[in-house]
Design a protein around this motif. Structure first.
Motif, PDB file in Angstrom:
ATOM      1  N   THR A 309      63.310 118.805  37.561  1.00 25.47           N
ATOM      2  CA  THR A 309      64.355 119.764  37.199  1.00 25.47           C
ATOM      3  C   THR A 309      64.334 120.987  38.112  1.00 25.47           C
ATOM      4  N   SER A 354      58.631 126.494  40.317  1.00 21.94           N
ATOM      5  CA  SER A 354      57.853 125.747  39.334  1.00 21.94           C
ATOM      6  C   SER A 354      57.825 126.511  38.012  1.00 21.94           C
ATOM      7  N   GLN A 355      58.223 125.848  36.956  1.00 25.57           N
ATOM      8  CA  GLN A 355      58.136 126.466  35.630  1.00 25.57           C
ATOM      9  C   GLN A 355      56.675 126.773  35.319  1.00 25.57           C
ATOM     10  N   SER A 356      55.844 125.729  35.381  1.00 28.96           N
ATOM     11  CA  SER A 356      54.443 125.877  34.966  1.00 28.96           C
ATOM     12  C   SER A 356      53.620 126.668  35.971  1.00 28.96           C
ATOM     13  N   THR A 359      52.108 122.742  39.031  1.00 30.59           N
ATOM     14  CA  THR A 359      52.417 121.398  39.537  1.00 30.59           C
ATOM     15  C   THR A 359      51.700 121.162  40.863  1.00 30.59           C
ATOM     16  N   VAL A 405      58.605 119.260  26.554  1.00 26.99           N
ATOM     17  CA  VAL A 405      58.335 118.723  27.896  1.00 26.99           C
ATOM     18  C   VAL A 405      59.590 118.809  28.770  1.00 26.99           C
ATOM     19  N   SER A 407      62.463 120.322  30.527  1.00 31.24           N
ATOM     20  CA  SER A 407      62.719 121.716  30.889  1.00 31.24           C
ATOM     21  C   SER A 407      64.193 122.069  30.673  1.00 31.24           C
ATOM     22  N   LYS A 491      67.694 114.537  32.295  1.00 33.42           N
ATOM     23  CA  LYS A 491      67.484 114.935  30.889  1.00 33.42           C
ATOM     24  C   LYS A 491      67.677 113.734  29.970  1.00 33.42           C
ATOM     25  N   GLU A 494      64.698 111.105  30.433  1.00 32.02           N
ATOM     26  CA  GLU A 494      63.380 111.466  29.929  1.00 32.02           C
ATOM     27  C   GLU A 494      63.338 111.662  28.415  1.00 32.02           C
TER      28      GLU A 494
HETATM   29  C1  F6R Z   1      62.181 117.699  33.525  1.00 31.95           C
HETATM   30  C2  F6R Z   1      60.949 118.385  33.802  1.00 31.95           C
HETATM   31  C3  F6R Z   1      60.221 118.060  35.052  1.00 31.95           C
HETATM   32  C4  F6R Z   1      59.698 119.343  35.700  1.00 31.95           C
HETATM   33  C5  F6R Z   1      58.812 119.018  36.907  1.00 31.95           C
HETATM   34  C6  F6R Z   1      58.342 120.248  37.629  1.00 31.95           C
HETATM   35  O1  F6R Z   1      62.782 118.149  32.349  1.00 31.95           O
HETATM   36  O2  F6R Z   1      60.512 119.185  33.036  1.00 31.95           O
HETATM   37  O3  F6R Z   1      61.015 117.357  35.931  1.00 31.95           O
HETATM   38  O4  F6R Z   1      60.800 120.122  36.081  1.00 31.95           O
HETATM   39  O5  F6R Z   1      57.696 118.272  36.495  1.00 31.95           O
HETATM   40  O6  F6R Z   1      57.580 121.056  36.794  1.00 31.95           O
HETATM   41  P1  F6R Z   1      57.312 122.586  37.151  1.00 31.95           P
HETATM   42  O7  F6R Z   1      58.622 123.266  37.129  1.00 31.95           O
HETATM   43  O8  F6R Z   1      56.367 123.054  36.099  1.00 31.95           O
HETATM   44  O9  F6R Z   1      56.709 122.595  38.523  1.00 31.95           O
END
Ligand code: F6R
Length: 614
Positions: A309, A354-356, A359, A405, A407, A491, A494
């Motif tokens: 995402t 990256s959200q988290s 990664t 999970v 995003s 979306k 998954e």
């Molecule tokens: C989809 C989703 C994943 C994350 C991907 C990257 O809904 O959540 O595709 O977007 O694993 O994760 P981050 O953004 O944490 O690096």
């Protein structure tokens, strides 16, 4: 997005505070702290990591007292350290404060403070110091007065709770943009109040609560609870009886975190852009870029690295950087980036999304880009995460903890930050003041427009119910809506485990159209932009193969309605901003299909929230 707990009454405060922090840990968990008034002196203990670490640090210490405040932190300003953890203090430990939200003008306020002894890098500490500066020890009503005097000096958002060692019967709370709830204890004779950032920690003690509204200040005194509105008038607030159990309360009443996070978007979007807009200059101000205008002008190429995402958000960034800033921009899937020979040099700016922030593929891409001499900046949600630290500089998207999970809100906030960056670069090149202003005004209207789409969620649920049993799906878009088709398709895959593919509509006729049949529905994103007519032709081609078509169209588009088996309308916005709205029906569609199929919404099979393996 942090959590606040407070107690005043006759019981021991400490166990209530610690229990409350545990209940709130889902909101943020990088550090926690408590302050309890024990025999005329406030004892404060803070620790990084989970609440259990705080409990361990408290250990055998005896902390007795019936008044206290506590906080679990999700860092926004300043890294994850004990000095940055709340409660923050002023007046040599006499005043303690916990705060959720962001104080935009904290740098200006900091300069004006008499007490220049700062122990943290946070905006919240400035608030504590300012309240103390406005406090008059000779006036017994001064705690309330000091808070009231401070709030108009502050720009930003807050949910705050303040205690003072000389006020053993009083807590003061205030809210603007960051929720606070006051639980009214069950025993009327022994007055007691439980305060928290949501009802979860209050529920074990009482179901009777009062929700503070924006602009309100509460004087929570054992002699009685007084609430003042924004005009400083004493008001009588109603009491609400909460019927939720604890789990439902954490999800703010929603069935699961994914739905909650979809509905969080209008509010957290405001956090992404707050304090980052300069309307007068028609530009954005993103301190995290840490580049001079000269350095920004020297950038000749942008490379965006991300996965899933986040990579689709990156593709929207590509459209924005190329259109607004004339900078050739590429999006690389992080896991591919370091295994080819990317052309990178000191004139390349690499954004790692990256959200988290954990990664592994993206982290490795960051290291590779740095090795090759690029300037690297992160756009990350989790403060202090590895990517944020290793990139060295960057911008947080302020989406708050994303627990499902799949995003959702992190996507919109990442897009928001990328648009702001593209504008900031664009204004140093050819973008005019008027265009900048238009884009910023458009951004400011997004939360309201998101709310309009969310209000129609039940219609999308009906459509999802109708289509949930098809084994295959196509998602089509063009231009800026092509990445949206990919995001919508991901979306659906998954969350519902339905096979789906995303295509740029013009590419279908080169092969994939052979798959179409009445059993293969298509979701087409056909909002009114420069490729509208082209997209319409694509949809006609699909209809000619007798596939069912769901169309996402701009409000008022009657032609789209005639072409569609089912239609979902979204409000009109500027083309570059369309993804911020179009993502919502795509998220809701995937969500309701998955619900209809009885899937595990927050934890789809085979997936993890943070992918720290290659
Ligand atoms: C989809 C989703 C994943 C994350 C991907 C990257 O809904 O959540 O595709 O977007 O694993 O994760 P981050 O953004 O944490 O690096």
């Amino acid at each position: 997005m942090c959590g606040i707990v407070g107690y005043i009454g006759k019981k021991e405060a400490l166990p209530i505070l610690l229990g409350g922090l545990r209940d709130l840990e889902y909101r943020g968990y990088d550090s926690a702290g408590i302050a309890v008034l024990d025999d005329g002196k406030i004892k404060r203990i803070r620790e990084i990591g989970k609440v259990d670490f705080l409990v361990k640090k408290i250990g055998q210490q005896v902390i007795k007292g019936n008044l206290g405040i506590a906080h679990t932190r999700w860092a926004t300003h300043g890294g994850v350290t004990v000095p940055n953890a709340h409660p923050h203090t002023a007046g040599e430990g006499k005043l303690m404060l916990v705060h959720n939200g962001i104080i935009e003008n904290y740098r200006e306020l900091k300069k004006e403070l008499k007490d220049q002894n700062f122990e943290s890098e946070t905006d919240s500490e400035i608030l504590a110091k300012l309240i103390y500066q406005n406090y008059d020890a000779k006036d017994k009503d001064s705690l309330l007065k000091a808070v009231k005097k401070t709030l108009p000096q502050v720009r930003g958002t807050y949910g705050l709770l303040v205690m003072h060692a000389d006020h053993p019967d009083e807590l003061v709370a205030a809210r603007l943009g960051s929720p606070l709830v006051i639980g009214i204890g069950n025993d009327e004779n022994k007055r007691e109040y439980y305060i928290a950032s949501d009802v979860t920690p209050i529920l074990p003690f009482t179901k009777q609560v009062t929700f503070l509204d924006d602009g309100e200040v509460a004087d929570i005194d054992l002699a009685g609870l007084k609430i003042f509105n924004i005009k400083d008038e004493l008001i009588a607030k109603g009491i609400t009886k909460i019927e939720w159990d604890k789990e439902k309360a954490q999800k703010n009443g929603y069935e699961n975190f994914m739905l909650k996070e979809i509905f969080d978007q209008p509010a957290v979007f405001e956090d992404a852009i707050r304090g980052r807009i300069n309307m007068k200059e028609g530009t954005a101000v993103l301190g995290g870029l840490a580049m001079t205008p000269e350095e920004m002008r020297n950038i000749k190429r942008i490379v965006i690295v991300a996965c899933g995402t986040a990579s689709y958000a990156g593709m929207i960034g590509k459209y924005a950087f190329e259109r607004l800033a004339d900078i050739p921009t590429e999006v690389d899937i992080s896991s591919e980036f370091r295994y080819r020979d990317p052309v990178i040099n000191e004139k390349t700016l690499v954004f790692a999304l990256s959200q988290s922030g954990e990664t592994l593929d993206t982290l490795m891409a960051v290291r590779e880009a740095k090795r090759k001499g690029a300037t690297v900046r992160s756009i990350v949600n989790v403060v202090g995460s590895t990517i944020a630290r290793e990139a060295g500089a960057g911008t947080y998207i302020h989406a708050g903890p994303e627990i499902a999970v799949a995003s959702t809100k992190a996507f919109t906030n990442t897009v928001a930050v990328l648009l702001l960056y593209a504008l900031e670069f664009g204004r140093l090149r050819h973008v005019t003041l008027a265009t900048g202003e238009r884009l910023l005004s458009g951004l400011l209207e997004i939360p309201g427009k998101m709310n309009r789409i969310l209000a129609e969620a039940s219609k999308i649920k009906i459509i999802a119910e109708k289509y949930k049993n098809y084994p295959n799906f196509f998602f089509l878009g063009r231009g800026i809506n092509y990445p949206m088709a990919m995001e919508g398709s991901l979306k659906l895959k998954e969350t519902s485990y339905i096979h789906s593919e995303a295509y740029p509509a013009g590419e279908m006729k080169h092969g994939a159209i052979a798959l179409l049949s009445p059993d293969f529905p298509v979701l087409a994103i056909m909002t009114k932009n420069q490729l509208y007519e082209k997209m319409k032709s694509g949809v006609q081609e699909v209809r000619a193969r007798k596939s069912k078509v769901i169309v996402i169209a701009t409000e008022g588009d009657e032609e789209a309605k005639e072409m569609a088996d089912d239609i979902i309308y979204v409000p009109k916005t500027m083309e570059l901003l369309e993804p911020l709205l179009n993502t919502i029906p795509l998220q809701l569609f995937a969500y309701y299909v998955a619900v209809g199929l009885g899937r595990d919404i927050d934890r789809p099979r085979n997936l993890a929230k943070s992918v720290t393996v290659e």
